[in-house]
Motif scaffolding. Structure first.
Motif, PDB file in Angstrom:
ATOM      1  N   LYS A  54     -10.311-102.012  12.392  1.00  0.00           N
ATOM      2  CA  LYS A  54      -9.964-102.167  13.641  1.00  0.00           C
ATOM      3  C   LYS A  54      -8.436-103.515  13.559  1.00  0.00           C
ATOM      4  O   LYS A  54      -7.274-102.880  14.095  1.00  0.00           O
ATOM      5  CB  LYS A  54     -10.055-102.415  14.683  1.00  0.00           C
ATOM      6  CG  LYS A  54      -9.813-101.926  16.320  1.00  0.00           C
ATOM      7  CD  LYS A  54     -10.468-102.328  17.383  1.00  0.00           C
ATOM      8  CE  LYS A  54     -10.588-103.261  17.724  1.00  0.00           C
ATOM      9  NZ  LYS A  54     -11.747-103.695  18.738  1.00  0.00           N
ATOM     10  N   LYS A  57      -5.631-102.251  11.235  1.00  0.00           N
ATOM     11  CA  LYS A  57      -4.938-101.661  11.842  1.00  0.00           C
ATOM     12  C   LYS A  57      -3.693-102.595  12.864  1.00  0.00           C
ATOM     13  O   LYS A  57      -1.913-102.006  13.042  1.00  0.00           O
ATOM     14  CB  LYS A  57      -5.360-100.149  12.037  1.00  0.00           C
ATOM     15  CG  LYS A  57      -4.641 -99.168  12.560  1.00  0.00           C
ATOM     16  CD  LYS A  57      -5.946 -97.702  12.846  1.00  0.00           C
ATOM     17  CE  LYS A  57      -4.586 -97.329  13.547  1.00  0.00           C
ATOM     18  NZ  LYS A  57      -5.287 -95.704  13.995  1.00  0.00           N
ATOM     19  N   GLN A  58      -3.945-102.923  13.636  1.00  0.00           N
ATOM     20  CA  GLN A  58      -3.535-103.488  14.806  1.00  0.00           C
ATOM     21  C   GLN A  58      -3.297-104.592  13.484  1.00  0.00           C
ATOM     22  O   GLN A  58      -1.221-105.175  13.968  1.00  0.00           O
ATOM     23  CB  GLN A  58      -4.094-104.690  15.202  1.00  0.00           C
ATOM     24  CG  GLN A  58      -3.763-105.447  16.497  1.00  0.00           C
ATOM     25  CD  GLN A  58      -4.932-106.412  17.266  1.00  0.00           C
ATOM     26  OE1 GLN A  58      -5.984-105.632  17.702  1.00  0.00           O
ATOM     27  NE2 GLN A  58      -4.809-107.607  18.251  1.00  0.00           N
ATOM     28  N   GLU A  60      -0.994-104.141  10.959  1.00  0.00           N
ATOM     29  CA  GLU A  60      -0.447-103.773   9.735  1.00  0.00           C
ATOM     30  C   GLU A  60       0.915-103.655  11.012  1.00  0.00           C
ATOM     31  O   GLU A  60       1.850-103.554   9.999  1.00  0.00           O
ATOM     32  CB  GLU A  60      -1.196-102.541   9.031  1.00  0.00           C
ATOM     33  CG  GLU A  60      -1.461-103.112   7.968  1.00  0.00           C
ATOM     34  CD  GLU A  60      -2.466-102.563   6.892  1.00  0.00           C
ATOM     35  OE1 GLU A  60      -3.181-101.523   7.433  1.00  0.00           O
ATOM     36  OE2 GLU A  60      -2.609-102.677   5.983  1.00  0.00           O
ATOM     37  N   LYS A  61       0.540-102.825  12.044  1.00  0.00           N
ATOM     38  CA  LYS A  61       1.107-102.063  12.847  1.00  0.00           C
ATOM     39  C   LYS A  61       2.187-103.157  13.548  1.00  0.00           C
ATOM     40  O   LYS A  61       3.660-103.018  13.260  1.00  0.00           O
ATOM     41  CB  LYS A  61       0.321-101.673  13.805  1.00  0.00           C
ATOM     42  CG  LYS A  61       0.994-100.630  14.887  1.00  0.00           C
ATOM     43  CD  LYS A  61       0.340-100.369  16.139  1.00  0.00           C
ATOM     44  CE  LYS A  61       1.453 -99.142  17.320  1.00  0.00           C
ATOM     45  NZ  LYS A  61       0.088 -98.799  18.229  1.00  0.00           N
ATOM     46  N   LYS A  62       1.529-104.270  13.689  1.00  0.00           N
ATOM     47  CA  LYS A  62       2.593-105.142  14.101  1.00  0.00           C
ATOM     48  C   LYS A  62       3.173-105.994  13.140  1.00  0.00           C
ATOM     49  O   LYS A  62       4.584-106.295  13.186  1.00  0.00           O
ATOM     50  CB  LYS A  62       2.084-106.048  14.713  1.00  0.00           C
ATOM     51  CG  LYS A  62       1.195-106.011  16.029  1.00  0.00           C
ATOM     52  CD  LYS A  62       0.220-106.915  16.428  1.00  0.00           C
ATOM     53  CE  LYS A  62       0.308-106.249  18.669  1.00  0.00           C
ATOM     54  NZ  LYS A  62      -0.502-107.440  19.150  1.00  0.00           N
ATOM     55  N   SER A  72      -3.184 -99.656   2.019  1.00  0.00           N
ATOM     56  CA  SER A  72      -2.474 -99.398   3.548  1.00  0.00           C
ATOM     57  C   SER A  72      -1.017 -98.755   3.239  1.00  0.00           C
ATOM     58  O   SER A  72      -0.509 -98.437   1.938  1.00  0.00           O
ATOM     59  CB  SER A  72      -2.174-101.353   3.180  1.00  0.00           C
ATOM     60  OG  SER A  72      -2.507-102.317   4.081  1.00  0.00           O
ATOM     61  N   TYR A  73      -0.760 -98.255   4.221  1.00  0.00           N
ATOM     62  CA  TYR A  73       0.643 -97.597   4.183  1.00  0.00           C
ATOM     63  C   TYR A  73       1.933 -98.041   4.198  1.00  0.00           C
ATOM     64  O   TYR A  73       1.987 -99.652   4.537  1.00  0.00           O
ATOM     65  CB  TYR A  73       1.096 -96.441   5.273  1.00  0.00           C
ATOM     66  CG  TYR A  73       0.035 -95.190   5.156  1.00  0.00           C
ATOM     67  CD1 TYR A  73      -0.523 -94.498   4.353  1.00  0.00           C
ATOM     68  CD2 TYR A  73      -1.130 -95.630   5.676  1.00  0.00           C
ATOM     69  CE1 TYR A  73      -0.945 -93.049   4.128  1.00  0.00           C
ATOM     70  CE2 TYR A  73      -2.493 -94.441   6.033  1.00  0.00           C
ATOM     71  CZ  TYR A  73      -1.930 -93.411   4.918  1.00  0.00           C
ATOM     72  OH  TYR A  73      -3.138 -92.474   4.832  1.00  0.00           O
ATOM     73  N   GLY A  75       6.193 -98.719   5.814  1.00  0.00           N
ATOM     74  CA  GLY A  75       6.871 -98.263   6.688  1.00  0.00           C
ATOM     75  C   GLY A  75       8.397 -98.039   5.707  1.00  0.00           C
ATOM     76  O   GLY A  75       8.579 -97.919   4.351  1.00  0.00           O
TER      77      GLY A  75
END
Length: 89
Positions: A54, A57-58, A60-62, A72-73, A75
Motif C-alpha cells: 500500500k 503504491k502511494q 509511486e502514485k505521487k 513498477s510501472y 507513467g
C-alpha cells in the motif's frame, strides 16, 4: 546528467515508512524460517506485507517508480529518468 530536483518532505517521510515496514518484513521472514508454525507471526507478516504494498503504491502514485525490472510501472512519458532516485536522497 541532470541536477536532482528538490523533493518535498513528504517524499522523505513516505520513503522512511517504506524502509521501516520492509525492515520488519525481513526480520519476520527470518523469524518464520525457524518458527514456521507461529500463526501470530504469520498474521503480522501478512499485515506488514499488505501495508508495504500500500505504501509503495502511494509513493509511486505521487513520486514515480520505486522499483525496477518490471516491478513498477512507468507513467507516460517514460519517467525512469526523472531524478532523484530513492537511493539518491
Amino acid at each position: 546528467m541532470s541536477t536532482p530536483k528538490q523533493v518535498p518532505q513528504e517524499y522523505y517521510d513516505l520513503l522512511e515508512e517504506i524502509q521501516a515496514i520492509d525492515f520488519v518484513l525481513v526480520e519476520l521472514n527470518l523469524y518464520l524460517n525457524t518458527h514456521p508454525n507461529d500463526t501470530e507471526a504469520i498474521q503480522q507478516f501478512n499485515q506488514c506485507s499488505y501495508e508495504s504494498r500500500k505504501l509503495k503504491k502511494q509513493f509511486e502514485k505521487k513520486f514515480g517508480p520505486l522499483m525496477h525490472f518490471g516491478k513498477s510501472y512507468s507513467g507516460y512519458s517514460w519517467n525512469w529518468d526523472n531524478p532523484p532516485w530513492p537511493w539518491q536522497v
